[in-house]
Design a protein around this motif. Structure first.
Motif, mmCIF file in Angstrom:
data_model
loop_
_atom_site.group_PDB
_atom_site.id
_atom_site.type_symbol
_atom_site.label_atom_id
_atom_site.label_comp_id
_atom_site.label_asym_id
_atom_site.label_seq_id
_atom_site.Cartn_x
_atom_site.Cartn_y
_atom_site.Cartn_z
ATOM 1 N N LEU A 236 0.831 -1.207 0.000
ATOM 2 C CA LEU A 236 0.000 0.000 0.000
ATOM 3 C C LEU A 236 0.867 1.258 0.000
ATOM 4 C CD1 LEU A 236 -2.767 1.336 0.112
ATOM 5 C CD2 LEU A 236 -2.750 1.066 2.612
ATOM 6 N N VAL A 237 1.908 1.256 0.831
ATOM 7 C CA VAL A 237 2.833 2.398 0.878
ATOM 8 C C VAL A 237 3.505 2.578 -0.485
ATOM 9 C CG1 VAL A 237 4.991 3.249 1.875
ATOM 10 C CG2 VAL A 237 3.245 2.271 3.360
ATOM 11 N N ASP A 238 3.928 1.477 -1.087
ATOM 12 C CA ASP A 238 4.576 1.544 -2.404
ATOM 13 C C ASP A 238 3.671 2.200 -3.439
ATOM 14 O OD1 ASP A 238 6.593 0.205 -1.148
ATOM 15 O OD2 ASP A 238 6.479 -1.614 -2.365
ATOM 16 N N TRP A 239 2.397 1.799 -3.478
ATOM 17 C CA TRP A 239 1.486 2.334 -4.491
ATOM 18 C C TRP A 239 1.120 3.789 -4.219
ATOM 19 C CZ3 TRP A 239 1.596 0.199 -8.869
ATOM 20 C CH2 TRP A 239 1.707 -1.177 -9.017
ATOM 21 N N ILE A 240 1.056 4.182 -2.953
ATOM 22 C CA ILE A 240 0.784 5.587 -2.626
ATOM 23 C C ILE A 240 1.942 6.462 -3.117
ATOM 24 C CG2 ILE A 240 0.581 7.257 -0.730
ATOM 25 C CD1 ILE A 240 -0.925 5.064 0.836
ATOM 26 N N VAL A 241 3.169 6.037 -2.848
ATOM 27 C CA VAL A 241 4.342 6.793 -3.285
ATOM 28 C C VAL A 241 4.424 6.783 -4.811
ATOM 29 C CG1 VAL A 241 6.865 6.913 -3.214
ATOM 30 C CG2 VAL A 241 5.588 6.371 -1.141
ATOM 31 N N PHE A 242 4.074 5.662 -5.432
ATOM 32 C CA PHE A 242 4.061 5.563 -6.892
ATOM 33 C C PHE A 242 3.147 6.630 -7.496
ATOM 34 C CE2 PHE A 242 1.789 3.972 -10.647
ATOM 35 C CZ PHE A 242 2.834 3.705 -11.515
ATOM 36 N N VAL A 243 1.929 6.751 -6.975
ATOM 37 C CA VAL A 243 0.989 7.765 -7.472
ATOM 38 C C VAL A 243 1.538 9.169 -7.233
ATOM 39 C CG1 VAL A 243 -1.318 8.753 -7.167
ATOM 40 C CG2 VAL A 243 -1.022 6.268 -7.202
ATOM 41 N N GLY A 244 2.163 9.379 -6.068
ATOM 42 C CA GLY A 244 2.751 10.686 -5.764
ATOM 43 C C GLY A 244 3.868 11.044 -6.718
ATOM 44 N N MET A 245 4.708 10.072 -7.085
ATOM 45 C CA MET A 245 5.798 10.329 -8.031
ATOM 46 C C MET A 245 5.250 10.684 -9.409
ATOM 47 S SD MET A 245 8.803 7.566 -7.045
ATOM 48 C CE MET A 245 7.787 6.090 -7.239
ATOM 49 N N ILE A 246 4.193 9.982 -9.835
ATOM 50 C CA ILE A 246 3.569 10.296 -11.123
ATOM 51 C C ILE A 246 2.990 11.714 -11.092
ATOM 52 C CG2 ILE A 246 1.665 9.725 -12.686
ATOM 53 C CD1 ILE A 246 3.896 7.737 -12.906
ATOM 54 N N ALA A 247 2.328 12.065 -9.989
ATOM 55 C CA ALA A 247 1.728 13.402 -9.863
ATOM 56 C C ALA A 247 2.791 14.491 -9.931
ATOM 57 C CB ALA A 247 0.942 13.505 -8.555
ATOM 58 N N GLY A 248 3.941 14.246 -9.317
ATOM 59 C CA GLY A 248 5.018 15.232 -9.345
ATOM 60 C C GLY A 248 5.718 15.325 -10.684
ATOM 61 N N SER A 249 5.466 14.356 -11.569
ATOM 62 C CA SER A 249 6.153 14.305 -12.864
ATOM 63 C C SER A 249 5.367 14.954 -13.990
ATOM 64 C CB SER A 249 6.435 12.840 -13.246
ATOM 65 O OG SER A 249 7.162 12.192 -12.225
ATOM 66 N N LEU A 250 4.144 15.399 -13.716
ATOM 67 C CA LEU A 250 3.304 16.021 -14.734
ATOM 68 C C LEU A 250 3.374 17.544 -14.615
ATOM 69 C CD1 LEU A 250 0.183 13.660 -14.552
ATOM 70 C CD2 LEU A 250 2.226 13.460 -15.981
ATOM 71 N N PRO A 251 3.081 18.279 -15.693
ATOM 72 C CA PRO A 251 3.194 19.750 -15.661
ATOM 73 C C PRO A 251 2.248 20.373 -14.643
ATOM 74 C CG PRO A 251 3.003 18.936 -17.922
ATOM 75 C CD PRO A 251 2.681 17.780 -17.030
ATOM 76 N N PHE A 252 2.794 21.127 -13.705
ATOM 77 C CA PHE A 252 1.974 21.708 -12.639
ATOM 78 C C PHE A 252 1.070 22.823 -13.153
ATOM 79 C CE2 PHE A 252 4.241 19.104 -9.814
ATOM 80 C CZ PHE A 252 3.673 19.196 -8.557
ATOM 81 N N VAL A 253 1.426 23.411 -14.281
ATOM 82 C CA VAL A 253 0.577 24.465 -14.823
ATOM 83 C C VAL A 253 -0.790 23.907 -15.208
ATOM 84 C CG1 VAL A 253 1.328 24.206 -17.228
ATOM 85 C CG2 VAL A 253 0.556 26.434 -16.401
ATOM 86 N N TYR A 254 -0.841 22.620 -15.565
ATOM 87 C CA TYR A 254 -2.126 22.004 -15.900
ATOM 88 C C TYR A 254 -2.977 21.777 -14.660
ATOM 89 C CZ TYR A 254 -0.315 21.215 -20.599
ATOM 90 O OH TYR A 254 0.194 21.403 -21.858
ATOM 91 N N TYR A 255 -2.332 21.577 -13.533
ATOM 92 C CA TYR A 255 -3.090 21.470 -12.282
ATOM 93 C C TYR A 255 -3.768 22.796 -11.965
ATOM 94 C CZ TYR A 255 -0.418 17.143 -11.534
ATOM 95 O OH TYR A 255 0.135 15.899 -11.661
ATOM 96 N N LEU A 256 -3.046 23.893 -12.261
ATOM 97 C CA LEU A 256 -3.662 25.213 -12.072
ATOM 98 C C LEU A 256 -4.897 25.370 -12.945
ATOM 99 C CD1 LEU A 256 -0.683 27.768 -11.886
ATOM 100 C CD2 LEU A 256 -2.382 27.330 -10.126
ATOM 101 N N ARG A 257 -4.789 24.905 -14.186
ATOM 102 C CA ARG A 257 -5.922 24.999 -15.102
ATOM 103 C C ARG A 257 -7.071 24.097 -14.647
ATOM 104 N NH1 ARG A 257 -3.135 25.117 -21.158
ATOM 105 N NH2 ARG A 257 -1.948 27.042 -20.858
ATOM 106 N N MET A 258 -6.731 22.940 -14.103
ATOM 107 C CA MET A 258 -7.770 22.041 -13.600
ATOM 108 C C MET A 258 -8.537 22.674 -12.448
ATOM 109 S SD MET A 258 -5.750 18.369 -13.746
ATOM 110 C CE MET A 258 -7.077 17.456 -12.958
ATOM 111 N N MET A 259 -7.816 23.422 -11.624
ATOM 112 C CA MET A 259 -8.473 24.117 -10.510
ATOM 113 C C MET A 259 -9.463 25.169 -11.020
ATOM 114 S SD MET A 259 -7.395 22.746 -7.730
ATOM 115 C CE MET A 259 -7.865 23.960 -6.490
ATOM 116 N N ARG A 260 -9.209 25.636 -12.247
ATOM 117 C CA ARG A 260 -10.099 26.635 -12.843
ATOM 118 C C ARG A 260 -11.142 25.995 -13.747
ATOM 119 N NH1 ARG A 260 -4.832 30.257 -14.418
ATOM 120 N NH2 ARG A 260 -4.340 30.990 -12.316
#
Length: 483
Positions: A236-260
């Motif tokens: 479970l810990v492995d998969w949580i960190v896996f998802v976190g690493m993927i999230a950190g690897s995507l463009p953060f500017v798109y997260y800003l757009r998603m918030m909008r």
């Protein structure tokens, strides 16, 4: 000469921020009764005094209006200064580290590399462990802001492709960076909090959950345990960190757009599609290898392959097992993945997916021209023609990247390191990955036994890779300093 006053003003501000950040680990050490709180407090006071003095002595209306050369100088000087200031608590702590060790650990933290020289992390003072996590967390958000606000304006390594995400005018770099930092900080903090909560629910102690969440979202890789994430032996810990690493690897500017309310850009960006496709192919391939060749259980094969391959590719550097023992094919694949990295505008390292796409499109066009010399062929990125200046910039970056990797490998070998340590050490430093390969600096080892000269070289390699090479190397040209 370059007017250095406005640059020093901002550097002084960054030193003051680091001084305030030191109070957090100082408070933790004070609560648990560790004497290192005095070290953090003293380093904080010194940094604050120097930082405020620099701000007051260089205060001017032009502090937010930077020229092109000042922007280059600020970027490099900021990371060098922060790494130097952040090394003070390491140098004077109970760990009794040398100057080379302290600077290496600090540079590895602020560049989100994750390579360490500390032996016995399980018993290290909590203040030091929190400081390492803070360095990576702050370095991660700093890299995002730099990639979105500074590098496109400086046209470094093809980053001008993302010019629409930044102001064109050089004198807008500081206001733009401040705006981006404000918007992204909220998302960055939210991701960290979500990851920390998930890890805590999965069974990690609160302190470990927070520090590992900070290193995960920053794709940094500093752990509080010698065995890294493998210490917890939890799927479970492995998969949580896996998802976190993927999230950190995507463009953060798109997260800003998603918030909008705009979800489409994230899923339509070709570099995101390429990144996820490469992850899927690599994980499936290594999973099959572990299952058929090493006789791992099917789910265990997927779990180990997904975590460790993504950790290497994104430059996070967490490990759950010694993949150096998996055989020639996975180790060779790990070596290749060290150079790949994630998406532009993320916390990841390496060459970056968009540059691989540009190189691929350019090579494809060259092949077509060889087959049909009179045809007109145009390389495309994200369904848009790639400007010739971008292709040239990316090819220049790739050549310089490989040249620096080769030179760093040769210098490490010259001072006595064996082949696998020298080559993988150079790769992991310039790509900001963390662990290398082999018995010395591999997933089961660390960088403590290397000579000081190797640590200084690797520290420079980390800085080069994190600041996209040109940002640092351009200042070695005499013409940079002439009026």
């Amino acid at each position: 000469m370059v007017a250095i006053g406005p640059v020093l003003h901002i550097v002084g501000l960054l030193m003051s921020i680091m001084a305030v950040a030191m109070l957090l680990p100082a408070g933790v050490d004070l609560i648990v009764g560790n004497s290192d709180w005095e070290v953090f407090t003293g380093a904080s006071a010194l940094s604050l005094f120097i930082g405020v003095s620099m701000m007051l002595s260089t205060k001017s209306p032009s502090a937010t209006n930077l020229s092109l050369r000042q922007a280059f100088l600020l970027t490099t000087l900021s990371w060098l200064t922060i790494a130097t200031v952040a090394a003070l608590p390491f140098a004077f702590s109970q760990l009794d580290m040398t100057v080379a060790d302290a600077f290496f650990e600090s540079m590895s933290g602020v560049t989100t590399t994750g390579a360490t020289v500390i032996v016995g992390l399980d018993h290290a003072p909590p203040g030091i462990l929190l400081w390492r996590a803070l360095l990576q967390w702050l370095g991660g958000i700093g890299i995002i802001v730099m990639a979105l606000a500074v590098l496109p304006m400086l046209s470094v390594g093809g980053m001008q492709l993302f010019q629409t995400e930044a102001f064109d005018a050089p004198d807008k770099v500081v206001p733009r960076a401040a705006q981006l930092a404000g918007g992204i900080s909220g998302i960055y903090l939210a991701f960290t909090a979500i990851c920390a909560t998930a890890l805590w629910i999965a069974g990690l102690p609160g302190f470990d959950a927070i520090t590992h969440a900070m290193a995960t979202i920053a794709t940094g890789g500093y752990s509080t345990r010698d065995d890294s994430i493998g210490h917890y032996d939890s799927a479970l810990v492995d998969w949580i960190v896996f998802v976190g690493m993927i999230a950190g690897s995507l463009p953060f500017v798109y997260y800003l757009r998603m918030m909008r309310g705009s979800l489409r850009p994230l899923f339509q960006d070709s570099q995101v599609k390429w990144f996820l496709a490469i992850v899927a192919i690599v994980v499936c391939t290594v999973s099959l290898w572990n299952w058929h060749v090493l006789d791992f259980a099917p789910m265990q094969s997927v779990r180990y392959a997904a975590f460790n391959m993504v950790s290497v590719m994104t430059g996070t550097g967490f490990t759950t097992t010694d993949y150096g023992n998996w055989g020639g094919f996975p180790v060779t694949l790990v070596m290749c993945l060290m150079f790949v990295g994630g998406c532009a505008g993320s916390t990841t390292c390496g060459i970056k997916i968009f540059r691989i796409q540009v190189l691929y499109a350019t090579a494809q066009v060259q092949i077509e021209r060889l087959l049909r010399p009179h045809g007109v062929f145009i390389p495309y990125y994200n369904r848009k023609p790639i400007p010739e200046t971008v292709s040239e910039s990316v090819m220049g970056f790739f050549f310089l990247y490989m040249l620096c990797f080769g030179a760093l490998s040769a210098m490490l070998a010259f001072i006595g390191l064996d082949f696998i340590t020298a080559v993988s050490g150079a790769a992991t430093a310039i790509s900001n990955v963390g662990p290398g390969l082999g018995p010395i600096i591999g997933p089961a080892g660390n960088f403590d036994s290397l000579p000081d000269s190797a640590k200084w070289l690797l520290s420079f390699g980390m800085l080069l890779g994190r600041l996209e090479l040109f940002t640092v190397l351009v200042m070695l040209s005499p013409s940079f300093w002439r009026r």
